[in-house]
Write a protein that holds these residues in place. Structure first.
Motif, PDB file in Angstrom:
ATOM      1  N   ARG A   1       0.824  -1.215   0.000  1.00 14.20           N
ATOM      2  CA  ARG A   1       0.000   0.000   0.000  1.00 14.20           C
ATOM      3  C   ARG A   1       0.855   1.260   0.000  1.00 14.20           C
ATOM      4  NH1 ARG A   1      -2.872  -1.282   4.146  1.00 14.20           N
ATOM      5  NH2 ARG A   1      -1.634  -0.135   5.680  1.00 14.20           N
TER       6      ARG A   1
ATOM      7  N   SER B   1      -7.633  -8.775   3.105  1.00 13.38           N
ATOM      8  CA  SER B   1      -7.718  -7.612   2.224  1.00 13.38           C
ATOM      9  C   SER B   1      -6.756  -7.700   1.045  1.00 13.38           C
ATOM     10  CB  SER B   1      -7.444  -6.330   3.013  1.00 13.38           C
ATOM     11  OG  SER B   1      -6.113  -6.327   3.513  1.00 13.38           O
TER      12      SER B   1
ATOM     13  N   SER C   1      -8.535  -8.925  -2.032  1.00 14.49           N
ATOM     14  CA  SER C   1      -9.703  -8.158  -2.436  1.00 14.49           C
ATOM     15  C   SER C   1      -9.337  -7.236  -3.595  1.00 14.49           C
ATOM     16  CB  SER C   1     -10.208  -7.313  -1.259  1.00 14.49           C
ATOM     17  OG  SER C   1      -9.255  -6.296  -0.943  1.00 14.49           O
TER      18      SER C   1
ATOM     19  N   THR D   1      -9.202  -4.047  -3.559  1.00 18.06           N
ATOM     20  CA  THR D   1      -8.287  -3.012  -3.065  1.00 18.06           C
ATOM     21  C   THR D   1      -6.868  -3.552  -2.936  1.00 18.06           C
ATOM     22  OG1 THR D   1     -10.079  -1.934  -1.849  1.00 18.06           O
ATOM     23  CG2 THR D   1      -7.830  -1.410  -1.179  1.00 18.06           C
TER      24      THR D   1
ATOM     25  N   SER E   1      -3.254  -2.669  -5.067  1.00 14.47           N
ATOM     26  CA  SER E   1      -1.930  -2.385  -4.511  1.00 14.47           C
ATOM     27  C   SER E   1      -0.873  -3.265  -5.165  1.00 14.47           C
ATOM     28  CB  SER E   1      -1.933  -2.619  -2.996  1.00 14.47           C
ATOM     29  OG  SER E   1      -2.790  -1.702  -2.338  1.00 14.47           O
TER      30      SER E   1
END
Length: 228
Positions: free
Chosen positions: A136, A163, A166, A168, A172
């Motif tokens: 991230r 996460s 996912s 998102t 990343s």
């Protein structure tokens, strides 16, 4: 010849530590070394076939790119790193490992028997960091990203790893890849739903390679390419 793993033998705990994400344990079971996280078996030193395929499949998908850079998510028992470092065609090799204990078991412990040459390689860099946060926040980019931090997208070691798989988290991953870069994700079982998530996240050339096992469902490597 006796099998290196014998259920009649009692595993010997070599080290047990409480880390930021729970308990991690290094055990010896017969000839094998095993890593256990929060009571969940992660991996052992019995084979390494899946880890080698993870790295090789990513390399093949890159094609003839000169000295590609590689990011490995998870040091584990060191099979992926050792295999990558044994291939002179890789450029820089970065490993992100969030558990200090695992790094220590390689630097000063019994897992160094597998990884010492790779750790001494000038191309190798090991970072102590949480991979989700690293992806991230980093501005660095790589040609290949190999993920082996869980038992698969649907079987994570800790809930906060969910996460990563996912939309998102995959965004990343894409940002950390150069155009045409390859994402390779190891899983203990096939995940058609994850393939769909990869497509929806903008990856292309999504496919799965199987890793035969002695019994049961084969391990797999999910592969996807960031568009150029």
């Amino acid at each position: 010849m006796p099998h290196p793993y014998d259920i009649r033998q009692t595993p010997e705990v070599l080290d047990r530590r409480e880390g930021p994400h729970g308990e991690v344990v290094l055990r010896r079971h017969g000839e094998l070394l095993q890593i256990i996280a929060n009571g969940c078996f992660l991996m052992d030193t019995s084979d390494g076939r899946s880890e080698r395929l993870l790295v090789d499949a990513a390399h093949r998908a890159l094609g003839a790119r000169p000295a590609p850079s590689l990011l490995i998510g998870g040091l584990g028992v060191g099979f992926s790193l050792a295999h990558a470092a044994a291939d002179p065609s890789w450029g820089g090799i970065t490993v992100v490992e969030r558990e200090r204990a695992v790094i220590d078991w390689h630097l000063d412990g019994p897992l160094g028997a597998l990884s010492a040459p790779a750790l001494a390689d000038l191309r190798t860099r090991v970072l102590e960091a949480d991979l989700v946060a690293y992806l991230r926040e980093t501005s660095a980019t790589y040609d290949a990203l190999c993920l082996d931090i869980d038992n698969g997208p649907g079987w994570t070691v800790t809930d906060d790893n969910d996460s990563l798989y996912s939309a998102t988290g995959l965004a990343s991953c894409a940002r950390a890849l150069n155009p045409g870069g390859v994402l390779a994700v190891w899983s203990a079982q096939p995940s058609p739903d994850f393939e769909g998530t990869l497509w929806n996240a903008g990856f292309r050339q999504v496919h799965t390679e199987e890793v035969p096992v002695a019994r049961g469902v084969p391990d797999v490597v999910h592969l996807a390419v960031r568009p150029g």
